[in-house]
Write a protein that holds these residues in place. Structure first.
Motif, PDB file in Angstrom:
ATOM      1  N   ALA A 116      41.806  33.814  38.038  1.00 45.64           N
ATOM      2  CA  ALA A 116      42.109  35.123  38.623  1.00 45.64           C
ATOM      3  C   ALA A 116      41.401  36.237  37.862  1.00 45.64           C
ATOM      4  CB  ALA A 116      43.618  35.357  38.635  1.00 45.64           C
ATOM      5  N   VAL A 117      41.404  36.150  36.540  1.00 46.09           N
ATOM      6  CA  VAL A 117      40.728  37.155  35.720  1.00 46.09           C
ATOM      7  C   VAL A 117      39.234  37.132  36.011  1.00 46.09           C
ATOM      8  CG1 VAL A 117      40.067  37.746  33.346  1.00 46.09           C
ATOM      9  CG2 VAL A 117      42.448  37.187  33.878  1.00 46.09           C
ATOM     10  N   ALA A 119      37.632  35.960  38.698  1.00 49.55           N
ATOM     11  CA  ALA A 119      37.327  36.373  40.072  1.00 49.55           C
ATOM     12  C   ALA A 119      37.392  37.892  40.210  1.00 49.55           C
ATOM     13  CB  ALA A 119      38.299  35.703  41.049  1.00 49.55           C
ATOM     14  N   GLU A 120      38.448  38.493  39.707  1.00 51.01           N
ATOM     15  CA  GLU A 120      38.595  39.951  39.807  1.00 51.01           C
ATOM     16  C   GLU A 120      37.517  40.662  38.993  1.00 51.01           C
ATOM     17  OE1 GLU A 120      40.126  43.481  41.190  1.00 51.01           O
ATOM     18  OE2 GLU A 120      40.634  41.449  41.823  1.00 51.01           O
ATOM     19  N   SER A 121      37.281  40.170  37.808  1.00 44.45           N
ATOM     20  CA  SER A 121      36.310  40.822  36.922  1.00 44.45           C
ATOM     21  C   SER A 121      34.884  40.707  37.429  1.00 44.45           C
ATOM     22  CB  SER A 121      36.407  40.231  35.513  1.00 44.45           C
ATOM     23  OG  SER A 121      37.695  40.439  34.997  1.00 44.45           O
ATOM     24  N   ARG A 123      33.956  40.303  40.524  1.00 43.01           N
ATOM     25  CA  ARG A 123      33.846  41.154  41.721  1.00 43.01           C
ATOM     26  C   ARG A 123      33.666  42.619  41.315  1.00 43.01           C
ATOM     27  NH1 ARG A 123      37.640  37.228  43.952  1.00 43.01           N
ATOM     28  NH2 ARG A 123      36.668  36.311  45.780  1.00 43.01           N
ATOM     29  N   ALA A 124      34.418  43.054  40.314  1.00 46.60           N
ATOM     30  CA  ALA A 124      34.281  44.434  39.833  1.00 46.60           C
ATOM     31  C   ALA A 124      32.878  44.649  39.270  1.00 46.60           C
ATOM     32  CB  ALA A 124      35.337  44.725  38.771  1.00 46.60           C
ATOM     33  N   SER A 150      35.304  40.392  51.483  1.00 44.53           N
ATOM     34  CA  SER A 150      34.763  40.691  50.158  1.00 44.53           C
ATOM     35  C   SER A 150      33.343  41.251  50.274  1.00 44.53           C
ATOM     36  CB  SER A 150      34.769  39.412  49.310  1.00 44.53           C
ATOM     37  OG  SER A 150      34.322  39.669  48.029  1.00 44.53           O
TER      38      SER A 150
END
Length: 155
Positions: A116-117, A119-121, A123-124, A150
């Motif tokens: 999760a970290v 994937a979110e990071s 993407r950011a 996305s």
């Protein structure tokens, strides 16, 4: 807990219902979780929360108590909730769950938390450098609704 049991609890005076629910939790877990002790003086919150928790944690007919505790351990691990993690490890241990199974539940939670970290990071990071990467290569399938949402976000 069956619906009839819930109705009966809700009919009771809160001064009687709260101690009964606490005792039921103690019988199931071997202890009363911290948050329940904290909320016991707020019956308008304690009673519905406890009934809800009971329905989730013990009401499933397709999951055995060991599996429920292993899921709770994995989630508590992923959320980094030390108090929840320790309590559910104690409950699992009381239920006879092996240390090895508990460890694997922790590892699954850690793996999902890590994913999760990342994937979110990533993407950011990609959204801040849109011209330096091709988000197409991160798409699992051109018809994937999540990937298409996305991609629209990055444009």
């Amino acid at each position: 807990m069956e619906l009839e049991d819930i109705v009966e609890i809700l009919k009771k005076d809160p001064e009687k219902a709260v101690p009964e629910l606490l005792e039921d939790v103690r019988n199931q877990y071997g202890e009363v979780p911290y948050i329940m002790n904290f909320m016991k003086d707020l019956p308008e919150i304690f009673i519905p929360k406890t009934l809800y928790e009971n329905s989730i944690m013990r009401g499933f007919k397709n999951l055995d108590p060991e599996t429920v505790e292993l899921i709770a351990i994995g989630v508590a691990s992923a959320l980094r909730c030390e108090h929840c993690l320790k309590m559910h490890i104690r409950v699992a241990k009381r239920k006879g769950v092996s240390k090895e199974k508990i460890f694997y539940a922790i590892m699954i939670g850690a793996s999902l938390s890590n994913a999760a970290v990342l994937a979110e990071s990533t993407r950011a990071l990609t959204s801040e450098f849109p011209d330096e990467g091709n988000e197409e290569e991160y798409c699992c399938d051109s018809n994937c609704e999540i990937c298409n949402i996305s991609k629209a976000t990055f444009k």
